[in-house]
Every structure is written in C-alpha cells, then in structure tokens.
Design a protein around this motif. Structure first.
Motif, PDB file in Angstrom:
ATOM      1  N   GLN A 128      22.691  18.761  24.074  1.00 17.84           N
ATOM      2  CA  GLN A 128      20.790  18.460  24.874  1.00 17.84           C
ATOM      3  C   GLN A 128      20.555  17.350  26.026  1.00 17.84           C
ATOM      4  OE1 GLN A 128      18.161  20.726  22.568  1.00 17.84           O
ATOM      5  NE2 GLN A 128      19.779  21.170  21.023  1.00 17.84           N
ATOM      6  N   LEU A 129      20.634  17.658  27.211  1.00 19.55           N
ATOM      7  CA  LEU A 129      20.531  16.322  27.160  1.00 19.55           C
ATOM      8  C   LEU A 129      18.952  15.797  27.434  1.00 19.55           C
ATOM      9  CD1 LEU A 129      23.164  16.303  30.438  1.00 19.55           C
ATOM     10  CD2 LEU A 129      23.510  15.119  28.491  1.00 19.55           C
ATOM     11  N   ARG A 130      18.496  14.356  27.263  1.00 16.03           N
ATOM     12  CA  ARG A 130      16.975  14.575  27.782  1.00 16.03           C
ATOM     13  C   ARG A 130      17.336  12.644  28.609  1.00 16.03           C
ATOM     14  NH1 ARG A 130      17.151  18.262  26.724  1.00 16.03           N
ATOM     15  NH2 ARG A 130      15.907  19.351  24.418  1.00 16.03           N
ATOM     16  N   TRP A 131      16.221  12.573  29.531  1.00 19.59           N
ATOM     17  CA  TRP A 131      15.693  11.805  30.992  1.00 19.59           C
ATOM     18  C   TRP A 131      15.368  10.849  30.170  1.00 19.59           C
ATOM     19  CZ3 TRP A 131      20.553  11.766  32.816  1.00 19.59           C
ATOM     20  CH2 TRP A 131      21.384  12.858  32.904  1.00 19.59           C
ATOM     21  N   ASN A 132      15.069   9.402  31.186  1.00 20.40           N
ATOM     22  CA  ASN A 132      13.889   8.499  31.287  1.00 20.40           C
ATOM     23  C   ASN A 132      12.539   8.413  32.347  1.00 20.40           C
ATOM     24  OD1 ASN A 132      14.537   7.836  28.478  1.00 20.40           O
ATOM     25  ND2 ASN A 132      15.809   6.372  28.955  1.00 20.40           N
ATOM     26  N   THR A 133      12.689   9.951  32.584  1.00 14.57           N
ATOM     27  CA  THR A 133      11.612  10.015  33.800  1.00 14.57           C
ATOM     28  C   THR A 133      10.914  11.748  33.235  1.00 14.57           C
ATOM     29  OG1 THR A 133      11.727  10.903  35.925  1.00 14.57           O
ATOM     30  CG2 THR A 133      13.085  11.968  34.916  1.00 14.57           C
ATOM     31  N   THR A 153       9.222  14.076  35.121  1.00 12.40           N
ATOM     32  CA  THR A 153       9.672  14.658  36.167  1.00 12.40           C
ATOM     33  C   THR A 153      11.754  14.706  36.557  1.00 12.40           C
ATOM     34  OG1 THR A 153       7.664  14.771  37.148  1.00 12.40           O
ATOM     35  CG2 THR A 153       9.421  15.638  38.625  1.00 12.40           C
ATOM     36  N   VAL A 154      12.256  15.908  35.872  1.00 15.20           N
ATOM     37  CA  VAL A 154      13.291  16.632  36.128  1.00 15.20           C
ATOM     38  C   VAL A 154      14.028  17.514  37.074  1.00 15.20           C
ATOM     39  CG1 VAL A 154      15.745  16.304  34.865  1.00 15.20           C
ATOM     40  CG2 VAL A 154      14.035  14.875  34.406  1.00 15.20           C
ATOM     41  N   VAL A 155      14.187  17.329  37.899  1.00 12.84           N
ATOM     42  CA  VAL A 155      14.262  18.892  38.853  1.00 12.84           C
ATOM     43  C   VAL A 155      15.567  19.728  39.671  1.00 12.84           C
ATOM     44  CG1 VAL A 155      12.159  18.230  40.292  1.00 12.84           C
ATOM     45  CG2 VAL A 155      14.357  17.854  41.317  1.00 12.84           C
ATOM     46  N   ASP A 156      15.880  20.952  38.667  1.00  9.12           N
ATOM     47  CA  ASP A 156      17.072  21.286  39.172  1.00  9.12           C
ATOM     48  C   ASP A 156      16.876  22.670  40.157  1.00  9.12           C
ATOM     49  OD1 ASP A 156      19.459  21.735  38.765  1.00  9.12           O
ATOM     50  OD2 ASP A 156      19.561  22.294  36.582  1.00  9.12           O
ATOM     51  N   SER A 193      16.164  19.703  32.169  1.00  7.65           N
ATOM     52  CA  SER A 193      15.324  20.145  33.270  1.00  7.65           C
ATOM     53  C   SER A 193      13.601  20.189  33.189  1.00  7.65           C
ATOM     54  CB  SER A 193      15.424  21.071  34.134  1.00  7.65           C
ATOM     55  OG  SER A 193      17.396  21.062  34.697  1.00  7.65           O
ATOM     56  N   THR A 194      12.733  19.944  33.815  1.00 11.58           N
ATOM     57  CA  THR A 194      11.440  20.359  33.746  1.00 11.58           C
ATOM     58  C   THR A 194      10.401  21.125  34.683  1.00 11.58           C
ATOM     59  OG1 THR A 194      10.535  18.123  35.147  1.00 11.58           O
ATOM     60  CG2 THR A 194      11.007  18.204  32.812  1.00 11.58           C
ATOM     61  N   HIS A 195      10.728  21.271  36.097  1.00 11.68           N
ATOM     62  CA  HIS A 195      11.358  21.487  36.928  1.00 11.68           C
ATOM     63  C   HIS A 195      12.218  22.905  38.131  1.00 11.68           C
ATOM     64  CE1 HIS A 195       7.972  19.084  36.414  1.00 11.68           C
ATOM     65  NE2 HIS A 195       6.988  19.943  37.678  1.00 11.68           N
ATOM     66  N   LEU A 245       8.815  24.497  31.045  1.00  9.17           N
ATOM     67  CA  LEU A 245       9.638  25.170  32.228  1.00  9.17           C
ATOM     68  C   LEU A 245       9.114  25.469  33.628  1.00  9.17           C
ATOM     69  CD1 LEU A 245      12.391  23.432  33.546  1.00  9.17           C
ATOM     70  CD2 LEU A 245      13.445  25.598  32.771  1.00  9.17           C
ATOM     71  N   VAL A 246       8.569  24.707  34.220  1.00 11.43           N
ATOM     72  CA  VAL A 246       8.114  25.164  35.644  1.00 11.43           C
ATOM     73  C   VAL A 246       9.529  25.895  36.129  1.00 11.43           C
ATOM     74  CG1 VAL A 246       6.756  24.568  37.342  1.00 11.43           C
ATOM     75  CG2 VAL A 246       6.698  23.280  35.471  1.00 11.43           C
ATOM     76  N   VAL A 247       8.735  26.580  36.233  1.00 10.19           N
ATOM     77  CA  VAL A 247      10.242  27.515  37.768  1.00 10.19           C
ATOM     78  C   VAL A 247       9.425  28.875  38.216  1.00 10.19           C
ATOM     79  CG1 VAL A 247      11.779  29.719  36.994  1.00 10.19           C
ATOM     80  CG2 VAL A 247      11.541  28.116  35.018  1.00 10.19           C
ATOM     81  N   GLU A 248       9.718  28.720  39.586  1.00 10.14           N
ATOM     82  CA  GLU A 248       9.544  28.261  41.067  1.00 10.14           C
ATOM     83  C   GLU A 248      10.737  29.657  41.857  1.00 10.14           C
ATOM     84  OE1 GLU A 248       7.686  27.147  45.383  1.00 10.14           O
ATOM     85  OE2 GLU A 248       8.951  26.244  44.028  1.00 10.14           O
TER      86      GLU A 248
END
Length: 510
Positions: A165-170, A172-175, A287-289, A324-327
């Motif tokens: 499980q990856l975590r990032w210091n920001t 907003t993480v888009v994918d 991912s967040t978005h 998780l924001v999904v478009e």
C-alpha cells in the motif's frame, strides 16, 4: 536439521525445471522411502514445513527416478521460489486438507451472500497460493453469477489490503486507467509526462499484456526499466512527479493478478469483478483522484452506452465508499488508436506525439490531451475549464517530452534494445471503397500471432482508419514479425480475414 513433528515425512528438496504457472506443485517418487502413495487418497495437497516456513502444494507422483529420487521432494519452479529454501533442505511433508475458506466458495456457488470476513479469508488464501486454478475458477464463476454491492466493497477492500500500500506526501495524487480492449491505446505514456510536467503527482502503475499484444508496461519497457522496487518508484516520483512502472513488481493487489490469470482463459469479465480489480489497485497505489476511460464500440469490452453507464455508476459507487474521487469518460472504441499495435511500434507513436512530429498520429495526440485535461482540472490553482489549453501548452512547448526523458533516465535503461520485426508483409484492400469498420479484437489476435508482446518489435503498422478511401491493392496495414513460423501464421490469419470492412463509396458504380 529441524525436528520433524510426529507423522510427518522428511524429504530432501530438489529443484525441478517445471513452470506450473501460479500453482505450487511438488513431485514425489512412487517408491518414496518416507511416504506411501495411498496416504494421498482423498487429498489433493500436501503441507510443506521447514522450521517456521510452511506452504501448501499440489502433489504429483512419478516413476522416473531421474526426475525425483525416492528420498527427494521435487519442487516445481514457482513452489521452489516461494518456499525460499536452498535445494537439499530437509522438508516435512504431510497430507493437508483444503483451506477452510473453500466452504465460503461452496456456499457462494449455492447462492449465499458472503460476509466481509469470508471474502477476506478467500483473498488471503489466494495471495498465499493455497488455491488451485480449479478452485479459483469456482470462486470466479460463483461471483460472476451474482455479486451484491456489499460483496463488491468487501472484495475491493480485501484485495487492496492484501499487498503493498503506497502513500504519498501530497494531498492530490492523480491517476488514470483504461479498461482496455482497444489496440494501440497508449495514452498513459503521453498523459503522465504532461501531468507531471505541470507539477501534479501521478505515480502510474500499469500491467503487462495478458491477452492483448501490449500492455502499457510492455510498451514503456521499450524505452526504460519498468520493474521498479517500491523504493525506486518513490525516488522516481520524488524527482519527476510521476513514473510509468509495472504494478506487478511492486505487489499492488496481488490477488488481482492471480484472479485475472484464471479469469481471462474463461472469458469472464463481469462488471463487478472488473471494478474490484481496478479500484483495489488504485486504492493500494494511494490515488486520490482517478480518471476512468471506457471505450465503447462494436468489438470493445463495452458495446453499448447503457453498459458504459452501468459500469460508470459502479466505479463511482466504490469510489464514494473509499473516499476516492472518480471521474468516468466514455471514448470512441470503434477502431485502434494510433498506428502501431505491439510494444515497439506503439512506443514509436508515443514518442512521435511527445516530439510534436508532423506525422504523429492525430487521434492518439487528441485523446491524450483530452484525458490529461481532465486530470489537470484537479489542480486547485488552475482556473476551471483551462485544462485542455494547459495540456496543449505543455505538449507543444516540449515540456512534456523533456519530462518523459527525465522519467526514462530516472527509471533506468530498457533491459534490451527493441528493433522492429524484419519479416514484413502488407495486407491490401481487395476492392475500391471506404473503410467502414475495423475489428479491434481480430487485430489484437493478429498482432499476438505475429509475436507481440513477447517479441517487442512484432505487431502491426496501420495505414488506414475508418472513413479513409482506399483503392484495390492499396496497403491497409503491415505485419511485422521475427519468427518465420509466427509470421506464416499471422499471414494466413490475415488472408482469411483482414479485420477491415470496406464498402463502396456513395455514388460509385456497383
């Protein structure tokens, strides 16, 4: 030497050159000095133990002492690798019952709705290789018949938690993710450098091809190393804002790779299992978005707008449950994107778009810009509605190309040079007219028959798309291959059906 519990046989391990795929398989001599074959009646598995190491495996018997001696335990490559002990290690062997979680699979087959702990136990046994392919298939078929929203959430969560499980210091993480099925659709390799050049974090993990002629990881491997460790991946993202890595190497949602390996040969691709597969990997990736690309076309995975709408709602439902924001966007899936089909040919298209070459495929360029625009709109500092203009600016100025070069250098050189296949033949139009339809599924199979993705330079170079006028004898596409046998098979396949439907021009004489 480790003490062997009472009732356990003790055999010396031997590495056997057998590739048994996902399954752990061991081989025992029918004349074994420590085990009687009748011990295995009613049992399909054995438990292996050496110290604190344990592993379940399917057992096979042999009469060939050259393969396995009477005092040896032959371990096929996957079992030997996972057990992690050197050859010659004394291993305790005993018949083993089936995993208790199979009771839940049997209940699901009979129509029961499973609870989250039951699904969690199934996923845990999957990732520890306690299921045979037949038992995995039983779970997939039972779930394909019917899956509740609660089961979908439980399966997604269990799969996401099972691996890295990856975590990032920001914040907003888009994918982005495409559900696949469209040849040449390598938009990720253009979207990532555009978005990263803007300054958003986009750690893209992608899969290798299973039934297609190229996955994003296969195509990126033409340009750079993709089998990054978690630490290496984080370093690349820290210096470049993004990466294009193989997700299988960082162990994101490992149950998904196991399920897919059995799912594809059975042609099982239900919406619920697809959503659990994709969303578990994106949740594990931090991912967040998320932007989902749903191609719709007669030979795509989705053939109608109503299918796309139902799948869109499932993605949004799961995204809402996990924050998780999904478009979701629907795109044209009637024909291939770009001109290349196969890793090296697709990489050529990608770099041509990034370099703003005049002859770069316009459809690949335009689709990539539109997808990148959606992701850039998640930047709170970017004025609303300006995502497309910003994406175009980053591409046309050369910033995206420079960012891609930076990512390639950070990930490291490709493992080997990938030349384009030298055995070629042009498949030509049999009549004058207009290209009315292209069978994406057949072109995928044709490129694989030619050798892709194993031979990265094998595949298809397209010359004509839907709406193009053609004359009899004019090339529609070129087949590239290395191996004469693969080349001959591909040529024969194309002669039977070129995958192109050509109709007379309006007003032309019949």
């Amino acid at each position: 030497m480790n003490a062997i519990p009472p009732g356990r046989a003790q055999l010396r391990s031997r590495r056997v050159n057998l590739d048994t795929g996902r399954e752990n398989v061991v081989v025992i001599s029918r004349r074994s000095t420590a085990l009687r074959p009748d011990l295995f009646r009613g049992f399909s598995r054995v438990e292996l133990r050496s110290g604190s190491k344990t592993q379940l495996a399917t057992v096979l018997l042999t009469d060939d002492d050259g393969l396995v001696g009477p005092d040896q335990l032959g371990m096929a490559e996957p079992a030997f690798r996972r057990f992690g002990q050197p050859a010659g290690t004394y291993i305790a062997v005993t018949p083993a019952p089936s995993p208790p979680s199979l009771d839940a699979v049997r209940a699901k087959i009979q129509g029961k709705t499973l609870e989250a702990p039951e699904i969690g136990a199934i996923v845990d046994d999957l990732v520890h290789y306690r299921y045979s392919d037949m038992e995995i298939a039983a779970f997939l078929v039972s779930s394909a018949n019917f899956m509740t929203s609660g089961e979908l959430i439980a399966l997604t969560e269990a799969m996401a938690r099972a691996g890295t499980q990856l975590r990032w210091n920001t914040k907003t993480v888009v994918d982005k993710h495409c559900i696949g099925g469209i040849p040449g659709n390598r938009t990720s390799m253009i979207v990532v450098p555009i978005v990263a050049a803007h300054g958003l974090t986009i750690p893209k993990t992608s899969s290798r091809a299973i039934t297609s002629p190229a996955g994003t990881a296969d195509t990126m491997e033409v340009l750079a190393r993709v089998d990054l460790s978690v630490e290496a991946m984080k370093e690349v993202v820290a210096s470049c804002n993004g990466c294009l890595a193989w997700g299988g190497h960082v162990n994101l949602s490992p149950a998904d790779d196991i399920l897919i390996g059995v799912e594809r040969p059975l042609a099982l691709d239900t919406h619920e299992q697809m959503v659990a597969s994709i969303m578990s990997k994106k949740l594990a990736a931090g991912s967040t978005h998320l932007l989902i690309d749903l191609p719709v076309g007669p030979n795509a995975k989705l053939t109608t707008a109503s299918q796309a709408m139902r799948l869109r709602k499932l993605f949004q439902f799961v995204g809402d449950r996990f924050g998780l924001v999904v478009e979701v966007v629907t795109t044209d899936g009637r024909q291939p994107i770009g001109r290349g089909i196969g890793p090296a040919l697709e990489a050529q298209d990608v770099m041509a778009v990034l370099a703003n070459e005049p002859q770069a495929p316009r459809d690949l360029r335009e689709k990539s810009l539109r997808l990148a625009a959606h992701l850039l709109e998640h930047d709170p500092d970017l004025r609303g509605g300006t995502g497309y203009a910003r994406a175009s600016e980053l591409l046309e100025s050369g910033a995206a190309l420079r960012q891609m070069v930076k990512i390639i250098e950070a990930q490291g050189p490709a493992p080997s040079a990938s030349k384009i296949g030298t055995l070629t033949i042009d498949v030509c139009a049999e009549r004058d007219g207009v290209v009315a339809a292209i069978d994406c599924l057949r072109l995928n199979r044709l490129a694989r028959t030619a050798g892709a993705p194993l031979d990265k330079g094998a595949g298809i170079k397209l010359y004509k798309k839907i709406g193009d006028r053609v004359e009899q004898g004019e090339p529609l596409y070129r087949i590239h291959a290395f191996e004469p046998s693969a080349f001959d098979l591909a040529v024969g396949m194309a002669q039977l059906d070129s995958a192109y439907r050509i109709e007379p021009q309006a007003g032309a004489a019949p």
